[in-house]
Design a protein around this motif. Structure first.
Motif, mmCIF file in Angstrom:
data_model
loop_
_atom_site.group_PDB
_atom_site.id
_atom_site.type_symbol
_atom_site.label_atom_id
_atom_site.label_comp_id
_atom_site.label_asym_id
_atom_site.label_seq_id
_atom_site.Cartn_x
_atom_site.Cartn_y
_atom_site.Cartn_z
ATOM 1 N N PHE A 1 -10.582 -7.244 -1.335
ATOM 2 C CA PHE A 1 -9.537 -7.277 -0.314
ATOM 3 C C PHE A 1 -8.180 -6.897 -0.903
ATOM 4 N N LEU A 2 -7.942 -7.291 -2.156
ATOM 5 C CA LEU A 2 -6.676 -6.984 -2.813
ATOM 6 C C LEU A 2 -6.719 -5.667 -3.572
ATOM 7 N N GLY A 3 -7.818 -4.952 -3.466
ATOM 8 C CA GLY A 3 -7.974 -3.713 -4.217
ATOM 9 C C GLY A 3 -7.751 -2.456 -3.407
ATOM 10 N N GLY A 4 -7.140 -2.584 -2.240
ATOM 11 C CA GLY A 4 -6.839 -1.410 -1.434
ATOM 12 C C GLY A 4 -7.852 -1.097 -0.360
ATOM 13 N N SER A 5 -8.647 -2.077 0.042
ATOM 14 C CA SER A 5 -9.626 -1.838 1.100
ATOM 15 C C SER A 5 -8.946 -1.506 2.423
ATOM 16 N N PHE A 6 -7.856 -2.221 2.717
ATOM 17 C CA PHE A 6 -7.193 -2.080 4.007
ATOM 18 C C PHE A 6 -5.816 -1.437 3.906
ATOM 19 N N TYR A 7 -5.418 -1.013 2.724
ATOM 20 C CA TYR A 7 -4.099 -0.411 2.560
ATOM 21 C C TYR A 7 -4.100 0.472 1.321
ATOM 22 N N SER A 8 -3.094 1.310 1.240
ATOM 23 C CA SER A 8 -2.907 2.121 0.047
ATOM 24 C C SER A 8 -1.966 1.387 -0.896
ATOM 25 N N THR A 9 -2.282 1.378 -2.162
ATOM 26 C CA THR A 9 -1.419 0.683 -3.125
ATOM 27 C C THR A 9 -0.069 1.379 -3.270
ATOM 28 N N HIS A 10 0.049 2.594 -2.749
ATOM 29 C CA HIS A 10 1.326 3.308 -2.824
ATOM 30 C C HIS A 10 2.415 2.626 -1.989
ATOM 31 N N ILE A 11 2.004 1.811 -1.012
ATOM 32 C CA ILE A 11 3.004 1.157 -0.169
ATOM 33 C C ILE A 11 3.549 -0.119 -0.812
ATOM 34 N N LEU A 12 2.955 -0.546 -1.919
ATOM 35 C CA LEU A 12 3.391 -1.768 -2.592
ATOM 36 C C LEU A 12 4.648 -1.500 -3.423
ATOM 37 N N PRO A 13 5.462 -2.527 -3.645
ATOM 38 C CA PRO A 13 6.588 -2.386 -4.577
ATOM 39 C C PRO A 13 6.068 -2.032 -5.969
ATOM 40 N N PRO A 14 6.885 -1.373 -6.776
ATOM 41 C CA PRO A 14 6.426 -0.927 -8.105
ATOM 42 C C PRO A 14 5.799 -2.031 -8.946
ATOM 43 N N PHE A 15 6.396 -3.229 -8.934
ATOM 44 C CA PHE A 15 5.864 -4.312 -9.754
ATOM 45 C C PHE A 15 4.450 -4.686 -9.323
ATOM 46 N N TRP A 16 4.264 -4.882 -8.018
ATOM 47 C CA TRP A 16 2.957 -5.309 -7.527
ATOM 48 C C TRP A 16 1.930 -4.180 -7.622
ATOM 49 N N ARG A 17 2.386 -2.946 -7.545
ATOM 50 C CA ARG A 17 1.452 -1.840 -7.733
ATOM 51 C C ARG A 17 0.942 -1.825 -9.179
ATOM 52 N N THR A 18 1.822 -2.130 -10.127
ATOM 53 C CA THR A 18 1.398 -2.209 -11.523
ATOM 54 C C THR A 18 0.417 -3.353 -11.728
ATOM 55 N N VAL A 19 0.697 -4.494 -11.087
ATOM 56 C CA VAL A 19 -0.211 -5.638 -11.185
ATOM 57 C C VAL A 19 -1.577 -5.291 -10.590
ATOM 58 N N THR A 20 -1.569 -4.556 -9.474
ATOM 59 C CA THR A 20 -2.809 -4.186 -8.800
ATOM 60 C C THR A 20 -3.708 -3.326 -9.683
#
Length: 253
Positions: free
Chosen positions: A180-199
């Motif tokens: 669920f947190l791996g981009g199933s329902f969204y693109s990680t590009h929409i996340l803030p830079p910090f959370w995209r790095t964490v992802t």
């Protein structure tokens, strides 16, 4: 390799699937279809396109991957745990069957079930949302590699578990949240830079990204990185299984 033994174990596991068709195939398809209806048709019509793809179509690879991961782990873990639970594992270990043949049989059967389930879900999704597959060969490659990799993980869990409740522990508390947190329902590009790095520390991101790229040509990470990471996971799980058989971890006591 003793192909007769491999075929016997493989056919036995596949026969169990046919006996529990409702639980093994129909139930996961119905559950995933509800996601298509709710998120794809109802909610998806109110969400703008993501990178040129309708939201309903965008989430299809993620939903298929969610079911593929959980079913691969569950099928393989139960397949090897049940002989341990009944004590028939000792007959298997004493038979003229190598460890490789045992792994190929159980993991092959679990992966086959998962791939068939994934293809059925893909056909079901086409009834609800417009789909296109730009790279069908890569799609099948990621589908098979992922099914085999997480069937190996399920095999490890089946050996590690000492109770039926532990068989569901990893799928429910680890695999599903990571998916669920791996981009199933969204693109990680929409996340803030910090959370995209964490992802990016979430291994499932690479599986979903590569699988989605095979559909629409869009990805959160490079498809080459996704493929390499999938192979790395597969290699790690193979190494763990080899260690388990070599040491007899929870197999010979």
């Amino acid at each position: 390799m003793n192909l007769y033994a491999v075929r016997a174990i493989y056919n036995f596991e596949m026969a169990r699937t046919r006996r529990t068709l409702m639980q093994s195939i129909i139930s996961p398809v119905i559950s995933t279809s509800l996601y298509f209806v709710v998120f794809g048709a109802a909610i998806g019509s109110r969400i703008p396109e993501i990178e040129g793809v309708s939201y309903g179509a965008f989430i299809v690879p993620g939903l298929i991957m969610l079911s593929l991961l959980t079913q691969s782990v569950s099928n393989a873990s139960f397949g090897i745990y049940f002989p341990r639970f009944t004590g028939t594992i000792y007959e298997l270990l004493s038979a003229p069957v190598s460890y490789l043949e045992i792994v190929v049989s159980y993991v092959g059967a679990a992966a086959t079930k998962s791939v068939v389930l994934g293809l059925i879900m893909l056909a079901t999704a086409a009834l609800f949302v417009p789909l296109r597959i730009e790279h069908p060969v890569w799609m099948m490659l990621f589908l098979v590699l992922t099914a085999v990799t997480f069937s190996l993980l399920g095999f490890i869990i089946g050996i590690w578990a000492d109770g039926f409740e532990k068989l569901q522990l990893v799928p429910l508390l680890i695999i599903t949240p990571l998916t669920f947190l791996g981009g199933s329902f969204y693109s990680t590009h929409i996340l803030p830079p910090f959370w995209r790095t964490v992802t990016l520390f979430n291994p499932v991101v690479y599986l979903i990204s590569g699988f989605r790229w095979s559909f629409y040509g869009i990805a959160d990470v490079s498809v080459g990185v996704s493929l390499v990471m999938t192979v790395v996971f597969l290699t790690v799980f193979l190494a763990i299984i080899a260690w388990m058989f070599r040491t007899g971890y929870r197999l010979k006591n």
